[in-house]
Design a protein around this motif. Structure first.
Motif, PDB file in Angstrom:
ATOM      1  N   LEU A 254      36.656  43.848  31.161  1.00  0.00           N
ATOM      2  CA  LEU A 254      36.157  42.520  30.781  1.00  0.00           C
ATOM      3  C   LEU A 254      34.748  42.269  31.296  1.00  0.00           C
ATOM      4  CD1 LEU A 254      39.447  40.492  31.355  1.00  0.00           C
ATOM      5  CD2 LEU A 254      38.210  40.648  29.180  1.00  0.00           C
ATOM      6  N   THR A 255      34.447  42.747  32.512  1.00  0.00           N
ATOM      7  CA  THR A 255      33.139  42.450  33.112  1.00  0.00           C
ATOM      8  C   THR A 255      32.097  43.525  32.823  1.00  0.00           C
ATOM      9  OG1 THR A 255      33.795  43.569  35.156  1.00  0.00           O
ATOM     10  CG2 THR A 255      34.154  41.183  35.066  1.00  0.00           C
ATOM     11  N   GLY A 256      32.574  44.722  32.433  1.00  0.00           N
ATOM     12  CA  GLY A 256      31.650  45.836  32.237  1.00  0.00           C
ATOM     13  C   GLY A 256      31.273  46.534  33.530  1.00  0.00           C
ATOM     14  N   MET A 257      31.995  46.222  34.613  1.00  0.00           N
ATOM     15  CA  MET A 257      31.698  46.835  35.913  1.00  0.00           C
ATOM     16  C   MET A 257      32.478  48.144  36.087  1.00  0.00           C
ATOM     17  SD  MET A 257      29.572  44.985  37.846  1.00  0.00           S
ATOM     18  CE  MET A 257      28.552  44.779  36.440  1.00  0.00           C
ATOM     19  N   ASP A 258      32.115  48.916  37.129  1.00  0.00           N
ATOM     20  CA  ASP A 258      32.759  50.210  37.373  1.00  0.00           C
ATOM     21  C   ASP A 258      34.082  50.065  38.112  1.00  0.00           C
ATOM     22  OD1 ASP A 258      30.497  51.453  36.309  1.00  0.00           O
ATOM     23  OD2 ASP A 258      29.496  51.479  38.260  1.00  0.00           O
ATOM     24  N   ILE A 259      34.117  49.168  39.107  1.00  0.00           N
ATOM     25  CA  ILE A 259      35.333  49.048  39.914  1.00  0.00           C
ATOM     26  C   ILE A 259      35.654  47.566  40.159  1.00  0.00           C
ATOM     27  CG2 ILE A 259      35.103  51.240  41.160  1.00  0.00           C
ATOM     28  CD1 ILE A 259      34.077  49.493  43.543  1.00  0.00           C
ATOM     29  N   ALA A 260      36.925  47.308  40.461  1.00  0.00           N
ATOM     30  CA  ALA A 260      37.357  45.947  40.795  1.00  0.00           C
ATOM     31  C   ALA A 260      38.424  46.059  41.865  1.00  0.00           C
ATOM     32  CB  ALA A 260      37.921  45.240  39.562  1.00  0.00           C
ATOM     33  N   ASN A 261      38.526  45.033  42.725  1.00  0.00           N
ATOM     34  CA  ASN A 261      39.549  45.103  43.772  1.00  0.00           C
ATOM     35  C   ASN A 261      40.857  44.461  43.301  1.00  0.00           C
ATOM     36  OD1 ASN A 261      39.273  42.353  44.058  1.00  0.00           O
ATOM     37  ND2 ASN A 261      38.549  42.395  46.166  1.00  0.00           N
ATOM     38  N   ALA A 262      41.840  44.501  44.186  1.00  0.00           N
ATOM     39  CA  ALA A 262      43.188  44.042  43.829  1.00  0.00           C
ATOM     40  C   ALA A 262      43.317  42.528  43.856  1.00  0.00           C
ATOM     41  CB  ALA A 262      44.209  44.668  44.776  1.00  0.00           C
ATOM     42  N   SER A 263      42.205  41.801  43.975  1.00  0.00           N
ATOM     43  CA  SER A 263      42.120  40.330  43.978  1.00  0.00           C
ATOM     44  C   SER A 263      41.776  39.781  45.360  1.00  0.00           C
ATOM     45  CB  SER A 263      43.394  39.632  43.472  1.00  0.00           C
ATOM     46  OG  SER A 263      44.421  39.650  44.457  1.00  0.00           O
ATOM     47  N   VAL A 264      41.209  38.591  45.347  1.00  0.00           N
ATOM     48  CA  VAL A 264      40.970  37.802  46.559  1.00  0.00           C
ATOM     49  C   VAL A 264      41.487  36.393  46.292  1.00  0.00           C
ATOM     50  CG1 VAL A 264      39.023  39.091  47.509  1.00  0.00           C
ATOM     51  CG2 VAL A 264      38.598  37.355  45.784  1.00  0.00           C
TER      52      VAL A 264
END
Lengths: 454, 501
Positions: free
Chosen positions: A120-130
């Protein structure tokens, strides 16, 4: 009480331990014994407890009103399949998946969430949420500070005021300064001011929100992007209405290195403010600075695909005071709900919902701004939220709408003294033509009445 | 492949479905460029389209590959994995709680505010604090709030030299990490041979630079810090503040109060002690409580109450009040999160308090301590007990001797338990006990469950002596075996990508 002990159990267990009473087990020095009688609500049998809470719930008349409230929390349709799946006890009563072999399902769901956020964001990585959008901005800013060592942040005044307030709370602890960039007359961030500010090469990061707090599509122009990159400042994009990601150009497309935001729109209940679910995504270069849990795909000893919490050397339970963050709890269950929402909606459904938000908000804006005495405050293109100027104190206007069963929007003067006559109005796929007509008709009466009163 | 046993792999949602296989939850929308110039729109949206049935099956299968309290014993030390009563969820799901927008005006959110008010008042009484703020989202978040309060408090008093935070070596990792986020320097304090903080040792590190001492009581060894009143007195004499990490509050609730022990600040993990489901790692809820001299610094907003001219029918004291959110608190550290609180969890926690009342809550802690001690004396028959005395809600044992004799580590024991339909205890924490297993049974488990756990654990220790390889190979009944964590960290694969497949 949910305790299964019979008198006989207690007796036998005390005997096995070798003590005579429960009191003996809990004995403490007299100096710290209870110093006051406890003032606690009375114990109620379950059916009376339910009555008590139904009594509380009935007093929340705001839940049943016609609502144009948004400003960081949005009313969207959530298919019932979500609740039915998410409330399964296996998901609900699991802890953080430390024991991967018996947590493959949850780990896979979080891996899917990380993947959805990247797509959705076009980024490489995302974390498990904050925790939520505001804390995501604070944690994302700390990533930038850790990346280049600078101790100042630059933030657009069009970023959600609650997010900026939370950022200030965190920065007071870190002794980091925050400077703000002004908003242009069209409702977007003043990029000339931004370019001039980053040229000092003193800012760790610059944060813009899109759609911004006023609903306007915001972002870096090619020239501003070049200026930010040349200055070594980390561009952060804030997204508080995650549904917009289904329609708008990705933050990656205009150069964001870190994207932070709130995914409440993806099936998470409004619930008077929480729990919601924040996300942090970034380019690969920031991977080891990202806070919170990360799920990775690996193999088990038989070579079968398997998921596991990974890169834990960043985290507090390993690194203590040298961790990237103190985060332990995340918002796994809300992230699970969002993953279910995205899976059920799919590409086609998400596009439809986004289109309906664009359409209904334009209908509402047209209906309201055609009333004499009301103007749209800004001209920039918007997603599902817009600002109206009623050219008078908003409090009596909103009160009069409330008396007609309508929550007309959020009073902008609450956060921006310069917009004291303005109201932030949101419309989603759940806003009906009748709701819009009711808002317009009521505003016509209310604003008219007040114009005469003046 | 069996119809009832999960397969070892379940495809990713991205590997399922066909484009255009849409569910009709909303009307078909117009093309997006009818509303915005295409320069502002994304060119593609690479997400899968799945039928509702396929999505339901996918997540149902994922649930079958996930172990929760509802499936079996979950003695995860320091995490208080007790039963999560269903009535709490039902109350949190009432439509007028679920659908209430955070910007709903106070007069149209009186029920929600009343829930927050009652919860706050009950927690204050139960733990001996002047007031709580329900703002922080979790325990670590509240720790951060507390240290921000300390920082601001000292700044306003002109005591800016106070930059040291004392943390015993038994503390949770979040304590030093939170301190570092406020620029404090962390002093780690070793425990004495009794597993407690020694009054003499702490006095050696106290001084004009002492800001805060963070402790949990009982500590993470499950032992009550019986000199706590002397410690709090010493820290106060040095001008410092005492912080109570409420992670272990299930051991003391209704029996002894941090306020009475002399603590100035504290947090609670409502998702531990007050039965909020952990949900796979969150959302939690971590209210912060303070003594009277720190109330003005609490994170905003607070719920304030004023008497109504005429009370309503139910006649409970809080029904005679009107509530409002108070943001105007000039000394506050400010807000910690986007909106007011994890409200749905406040509903659950208050429902749990109503289920128990004061006596019930006190009994909860007593039975949690009973269960822990019962398991402790039985397990001490076959595993080393480094602190052989009455514990509180949890206790630690060590597999050090067993490891020397057989090569079997705490980790192997943990993995073997999984094959018996039980969650493993917390392992390798606290760090000062080698090959540590930290066991917290909680009060909601029956004697039969505890007896079975003890026998399973006894059997595992026997297997360690007869056939250790069997334990090195465990678990074997789970959908996957031990996962290659080194590979996960060295070659990070953190997301699905189309080309990776």
């Amino acid at each position: 009480m949910y305790t299964p002990h019979t008198e006989r159990d207690i007796r036998e267990m005390l005997e096995a331990i070798g003590v005579s009473s429960l009191e003996e087990l809990l004995r403490v020095p007299a100096a710290v014994a209870l110093k006051a009688e406890l003032d606690i609500v009375p114990a109620l049998p379950e059916y009376q407890l339910a009555r008590r809470f139904e009594h509380f719930a009935r007093k929340n008349t705001g839940a049943d009103a016609i609502s144009f409230l948004g400003a960081g929390a949005y009313r969207h349709y959530a298919p019932p399949a979500i609740a039915s799946l998410a409330m399964r006890g296996e998901f609900l009563t699991a802890y953080t998946p430390y024991q991967a072999e018996v947590s493959q399902g949850y780990l896979q769901a979080i891996y899917e969430w990380q993947s959805y956020i990247c797509l959705l964001t076009g980024m490489d990585i995302a974390n498990a949420s904050v925790y939520d959008g505001a804390t995501a901005l604070a944690e994302g800013s700390i990533m930038a500070i850790n990346a280049n060592g600078r101790r100042k942040l630059l933030v657009s005044r069009a970023v959600d005021p609650n997010y900026r307030a939370v950022l200030k709370t965190y920065c007071d602890g870190l002794d980091v300064e925050i400077d703000e960039i002004a908003v242009r007359a069209d409702g977007t961030t003043d990029l000339d001011a931004l370019e001039a500010a980053v040229a000092s090469r003193t800012y760790a990061a610059v944060a813009l929100q899109s759609p911004n707090f006023f609903g306007a599509v915001d972002g870096l122009s090619p020239s501003a992007r070049d200026a930010v990159e040349a200055s070594g400042t980390v561009p952060i994009t804030v997204v508080s209405e995650a549904l917009s990601l289904a329609a708008l150009a990705t933050p990656a497309s205009w150069g964001a290195q870190i994207v932070v935001g709130e995914a409440q729109s993806f099936g998470v209940a409004l619930a008077y403010g929480g729990p919601y679910v924040g996300f942090i995504a970034s380019t690969e270069e920031h991977m080891r600075r990202i806070p919170g849990r990360l799920v990775g795909k690996s193999v088990d000893k038989e070579g079968r695909p398997a998921y596991v919490l990974t890169l834990q050397a960043r985290e507090q339970h390993i690194r203590r005071e040298r961790a990237t963050s103190n985060i332990c709890t995340n918002q796994a269950h809300c992230a699970l709900i969002a993953t279910m929402y995205l899976s059920l909606m799919g590409k086609t459904g998400l596009r439809d919902v986004a289109a309906l938000n664009l359409e209904r908000s334009r209908e509402a804006a047209t209906a309201v701004s055609s009333i004499e005495g009301i103007d749209l405050k800004f001209t920039a293109p918007f997603f599902n939220e817009f600002v109206i100027d009623v050219h008078q104190d908003t409090a009596p206007v909103l009160a009069a709408l409330k008396a007609r069963g309508i929550l007309g929007g959020v009073d902008l003067g609450r956060f921006y003294p310069e917009y004291a006559t303005c109201i932030l109005v949101a419309a989603t796929e759940l806003t009906t033509t009748a709701d819009i007509a009711a808002l317009a008709a009521s505003l016509q009466e209310v604003v008219h009445v007040h114009a005469h009163a003046r | 492949m069996s119809t009832l046993t999960p397969d070892s792999t379940q495809p990713l949602i991205f590997e399922l479905g066909q484009e255009g296989r849409a569910n009709r939850y909303v009307e078909t929308g117009k093309p997006l460029d009818a509303f915005l110039p295409s320069s502002l729109l994304r060119s593609e949206l690479p997400l899968p389209d799945n039928s509702e049935l396929d999505v339901v099956r996918h997540f149902t299968k994922l649930s079958q590959r996930t172990f929760g309290i509802d499936l079996g014993f979950y003695p995860l030390g320091s995490c208080t994995m007790k039963y999560n009563p269903r009535v709490n969820d039902a109350m949190a799901s009432l439509p007028q709680f679920r659908d209430l927008h955070p910007y709903a005006p106070d007069d149209m959110a009186q029920g929600a505010l009343q829930v927050m008010y009652e919860l706050e008042r009950n927690l204050a009484s139960l733990f001996g604090m002047a007031a709580f703020s329900l703002n922080p989202s979790a325990g670590a978040h509240a720790e951060l709030a507390a240290l921000l309060i300390a920082k601001k408090y000292y700044k306003e008093r002109g005591e800016i030299r106070r930059d040291k935070v004392i943390v015993p070596d038994t503390a949770h990792g979040t304590n030093p990490a939170s301190a570092a986020m406020c620029g404090f320097k962390v002093i780690s304090l070793p425990s004495d041979e009794r597993g407690r903080v020694s009054v003499e040792e702490i006095k050696k590190v106290l001084g004009p630079d002492t800001a805060v001492c963070m402790m949990t009581n009982p500590n993470t060894l499950g032992l009550f810090e019986d000199h706590i009143h002397e410690i709090t007195a010493a820290v106060h004499a040095a001008g410092g503040l005492m912080y109570y990490d409420g992670a272990n509050a299930n051991a003391i609730m209704g029996n002894v109060r941090p306020g009475d022990m002399g603590f100035d600040l504290m947090h609670l993990n409502l998702h531990k002690t007050f039965t909020i489901p952990h949900g796979g790692g969150g959302a939690g809820h971590g209210p912060i409580g303070v003594a009277a001299h720190l109330v003005d610094y609490l994170p905003t907003p607070l719920v304030v109450a004023t008497p109504k001219s005429n009370g309503d029918a139910m006649g409970s004291p809080s029904d005679r009040l009107t509530f409002a959110l108070d943001f105007d608190r000039p000394k506050s550290i400010g807000p910690m999160r986007s909106f007011w609180s994890n409200f749905a969890h406040a509903v659950r926690a208050l429902a749990y308090i109503y289920s128990n009342g004061a006596e019930g809550l006190a009994k909860v802690s007593q039975l949690a301590v009973l269960n822990a001690n019962y398991v402790r004396v039985k397990v001490a028959e076959f595993l080393e007990a480094p602190y052989p005395e009455i514990c509180r809600h949890e206790f630690v044992v060590s597999a050090q001797t067993l490891k020397k004799a057989t090569g079997v580590r705490a980790l192997d024991i943990a993995k073997a338990l999984l094959d018996h339909g039980m969650m493993a205890p917390t392992v390798y924490f606290p760090l000062l006990v080698p090959e540590c297993l930290m066991i917290e049974p909680t009060e909601t488990e029956s004697k039969e469950t505890l007896d079975r756990f003890v026998e399973v654990l006894r059997g595992i220790v026997q297997t360690a002596q007869s056939d250790p390889q069997q334990l090195f190979d465990a678990p074997v009944t789970t959908v996957v075996g031990r996962v290659d964590e080194t590979r996960a960290a060295r070659q990070p694969n953190l997301r699905w990508e189309a080309q990776r497949g």
